[in-house]
Design a protein around this motif. Sequence first.
Motif, PDB file in Angstrom:
ATOM      1  N   PHE A  25     -10.549   6.602  -1.619  1.00 39.50           N
ATOM      2  CA  PHE A  25      -9.542   5.598  -1.978  1.00 39.50           C
ATOM      3  C   PHE A  25      -8.807   6.014  -3.246  1.00 39.50           C
ATOM      4  O   PHE A  25      -7.589   5.891  -3.352  1.00 39.50           O
ATOM      5  CB  PHE A  25     -10.232   4.242  -2.183  1.00 39.50           C
ATOM      6  N   ALA A  28      -6.705   9.473  -2.461  1.00 42.05           N
ATOM      7  CA  ALA A  28      -6.138   9.582  -1.117  1.00 42.05           C
ATOM      8  C   ALA A  28      -4.925  10.512  -1.101  1.00 42.05           C
ATOM      9  O   ALA A  28      -4.772  11.325  -0.198  1.00 42.05           O
ATOM     10  CB  ALA A  28      -5.747   8.214  -0.601  1.00 42.05           C
ATOM     11  N   VAL A  32      -4.117  13.571   1.722  1.00 42.69           N
ATOM     12  CA  VAL A  32      -3.379  13.048   2.868  1.00 42.69           C
ATOM     13  C   VAL A  32      -2.550  14.159   3.505  1.00 42.69           C
ATOM     14  O   VAL A  32      -2.176  15.137   2.843  1.00 42.69           O
ATOM     15  CB  VAL A  32      -2.496  11.859   2.411  1.00 42.69           C
TER      16      VAL A  32
ATOM     17  N   VAL B  53      -5.394  -0.400   1.915  1.00 45.54           N
ATOM     18  CA  VAL B  53      -6.735  -0.031   1.438  1.00 45.54           C
ATOM     19  C   VAL B  53      -7.455   0.786   2.495  1.00 45.54           C
ATOM     20  O   VAL B  53      -8.038   1.845   2.224  1.00 45.54           O
ATOM     21  CB  VAL B  53      -7.534  -1.300   1.069  1.00 45.54           C
ATOM     22  N   PHE B  56      -5.997   4.311   2.645  1.00 46.41           N
ATOM     23  CA  PHE B  56      -6.412   5.205   1.571  1.00 46.41           C
ATOM     24  C   PHE B  56      -7.867   5.621   1.743  1.00 46.41           C
ATOM     25  O   PHE B  56      -8.229   6.753   1.449  1.00 46.41           O
ATOM     26  CB  PHE B  56      -6.205   4.539   0.218  1.00 46.41           C
ATOM     27  N   MET B  57      -8.690   4.683   2.236  1.00 44.15           N
ATOM     28  CA  MET B  57     -10.092   5.045   2.416  1.00 44.15           C
ATOM     29  C   MET B  57     -10.271   6.019   3.563  1.00 44.15           C
ATOM     30  O   MET B  57     -11.254   6.738   3.620  1.00 44.15           O
ATOM     31  CB  MET B  57     -10.933   3.796   2.659  1.00 44.15           C
ATOM     32  N   VAL B  59      -7.994   8.374   4.204  1.00 47.71           N
ATOM     33  CA  VAL B  59      -7.095   9.475   3.867  1.00 47.71           C
ATOM     34  C   VAL B  59      -5.832   9.422   4.722  1.00 47.71           C
ATOM     35  O   VAL B  59      -5.420  10.391   5.342  1.00 47.71           O
ATOM     36  CB  VAL B  59      -7.779  10.843   3.996  1.00 47.71           C
ATOM     37  N   ARG B  60      -5.226   8.245   4.746  1.00 48.04           N
ATOM     38  CA  ARG B  60      -3.908   8.098   5.354  1.00 48.04           C
ATOM     39  C   ARG B  60      -3.021   7.439   4.318  1.00 48.04           C
ATOM     40  O   ARG B  60      -3.453   7.180   3.197  1.00 48.04           O
ATOM     41  CB  ARG B  60      -3.988   7.202   6.595  1.00 48.04           C
ATOM     42  N   LEU B  61      -1.797   7.165   4.711  1.00 42.98           N
ATOM     43  CA  LEU B  61      -0.907   6.450   3.795  1.00 42.98           C
ATOM     44  C   LEU B  61      -0.643   5.035   4.244  1.00 42.98           C
ATOM     45  O   LEU B  61      -0.124   4.232   3.482  1.00 42.98           O
ATOM     46  CB  LEU B  61       0.428   7.188   3.666  1.00 42.98           C
ATOM     47  N   MET B  64       4.446   2.925   5.931  1.00 46.03           N
ATOM     48  CA  MET B  64       5.350   3.552   4.962  1.00 46.03           C
ATOM     49  C   MET B  64       6.811   3.377   5.344  1.00 46.03           C
ATOM     50  O   MET B  64       7.690   3.809   4.608  1.00 46.03           O
ATOM     51  CB  MET B  64       5.067   5.054   4.883  1.00 46.03           C
ATOM     52  N   ARG B  65       7.095   2.753   6.471  1.00 48.12           N
ATOM     53  CA  ARG B  65       8.459   2.831   6.997  1.00 48.12           C
ATOM     54  C   ARG B  65       9.287   1.594   6.701  1.00 48.12           C
ATOM     55  O   ARG B  65      10.455   1.706   6.392  1.00 48.12           O
ATOM     56  CB  ARG B  65       8.402   3.057   8.506  1.00 48.12           C
ATOM     57  N   TYR B  69       7.480   1.764   0.599  1.00 54.62           N
ATOM     58  CA  TYR B  69       6.036   1.876   0.817  1.00 54.62           C
ATOM     59  C   TYR B  69       5.549   0.887   1.870  1.00 54.62           C
ATOM     60  O   TYR B  69       4.416   0.435   1.821  1.00 54.62           O
ATOM     61  CB  TYR B  69       5.277   1.679  -0.489  1.00 54.62           C
ATOM     62  N   PHE B 367     -11.049  -7.371  -2.577  1.00 52.86           N
ATOM     63  CA  PHE B 367     -11.101  -5.915  -2.484  1.00 52.86           C
ATOM     64  C   PHE B 367     -12.503  -5.449  -2.102  1.00 52.86           C
ATOM     65  O   PHE B 367     -12.660  -4.517  -1.307  1.00 52.86           O
ATOM     66  CB  PHE B 367     -10.674  -5.277  -3.807  1.00 52.86           C
ATOM     67  N   TRP B 371     -13.507  -3.252   0.990  1.00 49.32           N
ATOM     68  CA  TRP B 371     -14.311  -2.037   0.770  1.00 49.32           C
ATOM     69  C   TRP B 371     -15.496  -2.034   1.738  1.00 49.32           C
ATOM     70  O   TRP B 371     -15.790  -1.020   2.374  1.00 49.32           O
ATOM     71  CB  TRP B 371     -14.756  -2.044  -0.678  1.00 49.32           C
ATOM     72  N   TRP B 374     -14.280  -1.293   5.421  1.00 44.02           N
ATOM     73  CA  TRP B 374     -13.880   0.055   5.813  1.00 44.02           C
ATOM     74  C   TRP B 374     -14.929   1.089   5.468  1.00 44.02           C
ATOM     75  O   TRP B 374     -14.662   2.282   5.518  1.00 44.02           O
ATOM     76  CB  TRP B 374     -12.527   0.391   5.203  1.00 44.02           C
TER      77      TRP B 374
END
Lengths: 313, 415
Positions: A25, A28, A32, B53, B56-57, B59-61, B64-65, B69, B367, B371, B374
């Motif tokens: 987290f 990231a 990515v 969240v 990010f956990m 490993v993606r974003l 975003m479109r 963000y 949060f 946590w 995920w």
Amino acid sequence: MSYFSNITNAITTLVDGMKVTMGYFVRAREHVTLQYPDEVWPIPTRNIGVGELDSYNTIRSKLVVDFEDCIGCKACERACPVDCIHIETFKAGPEEDIGTTKNGTKIKLRVTSFTIDMSECMFCDLCTPPCPEDCIRMTPDYQFVSNDNVKLDVTPEERWRDRGHLIYQFSKVSPEERAQRGAEAEKEAAAKAAALEAKRIAAEKAAAAKAAEEAAQKEVTEETQEVNPSQNMVEAAAAPEVTPPQAPPGPPTQAKPPVEAGMERVDLPMETSAVPENPVDKPVEKPAFTETPAEPETSTDTNDASKGETENG
Amino acid sequence: MIQLLANWILSFDMLSGMGASVAWGLSLFIVAALIFVFVAVNAIVLVYIERKVSAFMQVRLGPMRVGKYGTLQTVADALKLLQKEDIIPKMADKVLFVVGPWVILVASVVTFAAIPFSDTLLAANMNIGLFYVVSISSIVVLGIVMAGWASNNKWSLYGAMRSAAQIISYEIPVGITLIAVVAVVGSLNLQTIIEAQGGTGNLFHWIPIPLPNWFIFHSPFLFMAAFVYLIGATAEINRVPFDIPESESELVAGFMTEFSGLRWALFFLSEYANATLVAFLVSIVFLGGWQSPFSSYQGTQIGFSIITIFALFWTIFVQGKTKRLSVYPLGLSLVITIAAWLFPGFAIWMASPGIFWMLMKVAGIIFLLMWFRWTFPRLRVDQLMYLSWKVILPLSLINLMGVAIWMWLTGEIQF
């Protein structure tokens, strides 16, 4: 006691897992993947060993034709080991000025269709050296995606793969002009064939008349045993005129041999470019999803067109 | 708050003509609408945050479109859901199918009536606030069973039954855990519970570390009780790792399978309302609610100085080993510390109780829930019951007895 060790085990493993996810987290952005449409990898620069460093020092990808410089010589079409280039030309009229290339060569052939099937291209770069005008070249553009579903002017036979967006048409000649040129050429060919047919019929008539005359004369000569020199002269004149009947347009000619062209250029055993000898065998090799059973071969079609064109010329 | 609003409405000359009861009813309606708006906006924001969240956990974003963000992604999703076709299956029990989602939503939203957002901002100051919240939030299970039964679908029915079994199982340890806190305060009023947590004291009464008087630092038993409550509450709101009622890999979407469009959005709304409610309850009962962690402005200055020193060490020794140095925590704490030392007004505001601290704590707990979600794998049904009846329930009973003994030992109560 396993009860308590179970609980301890559960807590420690859960905390371990939470550490892992929190680590990702926080960092990231570091891990990515590439956000493809927005970012792309830089194109690798390396020497492929052909040509000048500054012009060819790059990866080989999408084929591009500078169509203004194309003279329609079909050297690239012959060089292509996988038959992915198809060119269709018509001779320009006597007073028609198509233009000159950047090398100053006068263009004599109207290239009505210049398609490159990028789904078949194997990026071997064999088509670029034969080009006398240096107008076909490989670019480092490796992205074949497009936002618009362009309907390209390709033959139905080329459409069977349903990869229309990978067949690139470089000719700037409009389809109308192409059709018109084709019709004109057809008309010309038809006129020529008709003229030949008329000649042939005349010759046949003459031959028939001669034969009848000969038969009549035979009866006479049986009696008289005399030779009419004028009759002989007619026979001698008619004999070269009797041509075999003109073949109908579009006979199943053998596909052009592009193998030899490639072999001459590169001293390699060209097993890779071995084209099947019999074009009828080709559909069998194609994937099973072809819905058109035993469709006429693309290469033969274009060959017919080119043959007709050369005959016309 | 309702009475205050009614008095405020009546204070206008133009509106004073209406009767007191009309003004009271009007302000009642306004407060209800405000709570509903809070729940709806809260769900939209939380869905976005949860997606970010989780991304990010993993490993993606994440989104975003739509917007910068992807900030407008959930707004677009909500608009899409509102436009969708409202399908009621042919063989469904129409009445229950229509009523079910609303029962769930109402049960989730109504609980917020008793939740204090700050020392003055709450809809109804009930003397049985905690009891009210716990009991009303249990009605959710009724709506879930209605929705699952009405769908006339095996997945839905399985999901509803599992949900009912799960919620009823975890209701007991959760209730007993809360009773431990009530035993300390001696009141069910949420405002009284929060007021009892003001000031600063030692950790666990004897260990000389100055910490706020929150119940999580009251005794080892209440410290444990906080986690027991969090686990039990997570199970009660059917969140991962206790999401067997809607486990995607087993029961398509559990009791939500047959729902679409607006009705499905209601489920989602209530899901996030419940998560927020749990976060509110944890912060109220164990983390001092709207109380500030700092008792005075000197406390603010010293506290943030300590936090900055910790952030410095973390940045050097933990972040320094990674490839990319993350200096945001250090920078943020440094800025707040400097501001606290330079501007006493800011330090005093930080030390005073208010909605800011409440929402900060709620955000932290939410949060934590994300946590959990995920990170943890889902529990099996038997594991779920094992955890409930063999681990959580004995632990909550031990907590209750331990707290009583602890208070006798520390002299908080005399016999």
